[in-house]
Design an enzyme around this catalytic site. Structure first.
Site, PDB file in Angstrom:
ATOM      1  N   VAL A 130      44.541  50.300  30.402  1.00  0.00           N
ATOM      2  CA  VAL A 130      44.848  48.872  30.538  1.00  0.00           C
ATOM      3  C   VAL A 130      43.818  48.116  29.709  1.00  0.00           C
ATOM      4  O   VAL A 130      42.609  48.322  29.872  1.00  0.00           O
ATOM      5  CB  VAL A 130      44.776  48.385  32.000  1.00  0.00           C
ATOM      6  CG1 VAL A 130      45.071  46.884  32.067  1.00  0.00           C
ATOM      7  CG2 VAL A 130      45.763  49.144  32.883  1.00  0.00           C
ATOM      8  N   GLU A 131      44.288  47.245  28.810  1.00  0.00           N
ATOM      9  CA  GLU A 131      43.383  46.408  28.027  1.00  0.00           C
ATOM     10  C   GLU A 131      43.144  45.104  28.783  1.00  0.00           C
ATOM     11  O   GLU A 131      44.084  44.371  29.078  1.00  0.00           O
ATOM     12  CB  GLU A 131      43.987  46.110  26.654  1.00  0.00           C
ATOM     13  CG  GLU A 131      44.114  47.345  25.784  1.00  0.00           C
ATOM     14  CD  GLU A 131      44.760  47.054  24.449  1.00  0.00           C
ATOM     15  OE1 GLU A 131      44.284  47.554  23.430  1.00  0.00           O
ATOM     16  OE2 GLU A 131      45.769  46.306  24.436  1.00  0.00           O
ATOM     17  N   VAL A 132      41.901  44.832  29.120  1.00  0.00           N
ATOM     18  CA  VAL A 132      41.523  43.600  29.819  1.00  0.00           C
ATOM     19  C   VAL A 132      40.898  42.667  28.788  1.00  0.00           C
ATOM     20  O   VAL A 132      39.885  42.997  28.168  1.00  0.00           O
ATOM     21  CB  VAL A 132      40.537  43.892  30.959  1.00  0.00           C
ATOM     22  CG1 VAL A 132      40.037  42.596  31.599  1.00  0.00           C
ATOM     23  CG2 VAL A 132      41.202  44.785  32.015  1.00  0.00           C
ATOM     24  N   SER A 169      44.689  48.522  21.016  1.00  0.00           N
ATOM     25  CA  SER A 169      45.587  49.667  20.815  1.00  0.00           C
ATOM     26  C   SER A 169      46.810  49.320  19.987  1.00  0.00           C
ATOM     27  O   SER A 169      47.249  50.110  19.142  1.00  0.00           O
ATOM     28  CB  SER A 169      46.000  50.245  22.166  1.00  0.00           C
ATOM     29  OG  SER A 169      44.894  50.851  22.794  1.00  0.00           O
TER      30      SER A 169
END
Length: 298
Positions: A130-132, A169
């Site tokens: 998960v990209e925060v 990503s």
């Protein structure tokens, strides 16, 4: 993910689209083998409620994950509603694939500091990343709460220090895809062989050590491995990059037509439903193997 972790949260799900609840049920059935291997499927599906109108339930929420369409005006209206009806300090995450949250918080009049990006990847029940991504005004408390929440449900969140379009990503995928599109449309390689070039080569290594650690290993490993590789291969890589830039996929109608023709020839006989099932099964095995190692990124 352990059974008690999967049951840690009660979930309210809402989607106004026709057939959304049925689509969710089909998705859960597809994911059932994985869920049963890691927990109790019947308890899990009993742990959510599907509602057509989320607004009356927002006051109950302790954490919000928004998955609306990737359209700026839509997200502005949606975030306004979420900000208006949730309790103060409740974190509001957007699963935007590339649109930064600073682009759609303008109508949040209560507390835009609790809004940030939480971008998962498909299939989300398998892929841990998960990209925060906070916007410049996101509070440190909201960032910390988001990272803690994702870790609590078995995810592997990464924190971006600055907003960039596409995040990390998807930018990496876009760069690789552009070169792939160029090579296929120019007739250098078929689409099926292009996929093999990744899945039977660097993709296998990247799944374990990522591109940076792989670079360091290419230089002999150790703290100076990356620098040794740059010294040895840097000039050659620069020349490759110049050719890549010169031959970037240009998105013209002609290039698109050549690309699409090449993809259809290579992928026309693929059994797509079987492909998804096999992909997911191997992903489960790969993640299980990675979990038993101390390899970087595992």
């Amino acid at each position: 993910m352990a059974d008690n972790e999967m049951m840690a949260q009660e979930v309210i799900i809402s989607d106004p689209a026709d057939g959304a609840e049925e689509a969710l049920q089909r998705y859960l059935e597809q994911a059932k083998p994985f869920i049963e291997e890691h927990g109790n499927f019947e308890r899990l599906v009993a742990n959510y409620q599907f509602v057509r109108d989320i607004v009356p339930r927002l006051a109950e929420a302790d954490f919000v994950q928004e998955n609306g369409p990737e359209r700026q005006e839509f997200k502005q209206r949606l975030l306004k509603t979420l900000d208006e009806h949730t309790r103060p300090s409740v974190v509001i995450e957007s699963s935007s694939s590339g649109l930064p949250s600073s682009a759609f918080i303008q109508q949040c009049e209560n507390d835009p500091s609790r809004v940030l990006i939480g971008h998962p990847f498909n299939p989300p029940h398998l892929i841990p990343l998960v990209e925060v991504v906070p916007h410049p005004g996101t509070s440190d408390e909201s960032v910390a709460a988001a990272m803690k929440f994702y870790r609590s449900v078995g995810k592997r969140p990464i924190l971006l220090r600055h907003e960039v379009p596409g995040f990390v990503s998807n930018r990496l995928q876009a760069a690789i895809n552009n070169e792939a599109y160029s090579l296929i449309s120019r007739g250098v390689v078929s689409a099926s062989d292009l996929d093999l070039a990744v899945t039977q080569g660097p993709g296998l290594r990247w799944a374990l050590t990522g591109p940076i650690a792989t670079n360091a290993l290419g230089g002999g490993g150790g703290p100076d491995g990356f620098s040794r590789r740059m010294e040895r291969l840097g000039p050659s890589i620069q020349a490759w990059e110049e050719d890549i830039l010169k031959n970037r996929f240009d998105w013209s109608r002609e290039s698109l037509s050549a690309l699409e023709d090449g993809v259809k020839k290579s992928l026309g006989d693929v059994d797509w439903s079987n492909l998804v099932a096999e992909r997911d099964a191997v992903l489960v095995q790969l993640l299980a193997a990675k979990s038993k190692t101390a390899i970087i990124g595992s």
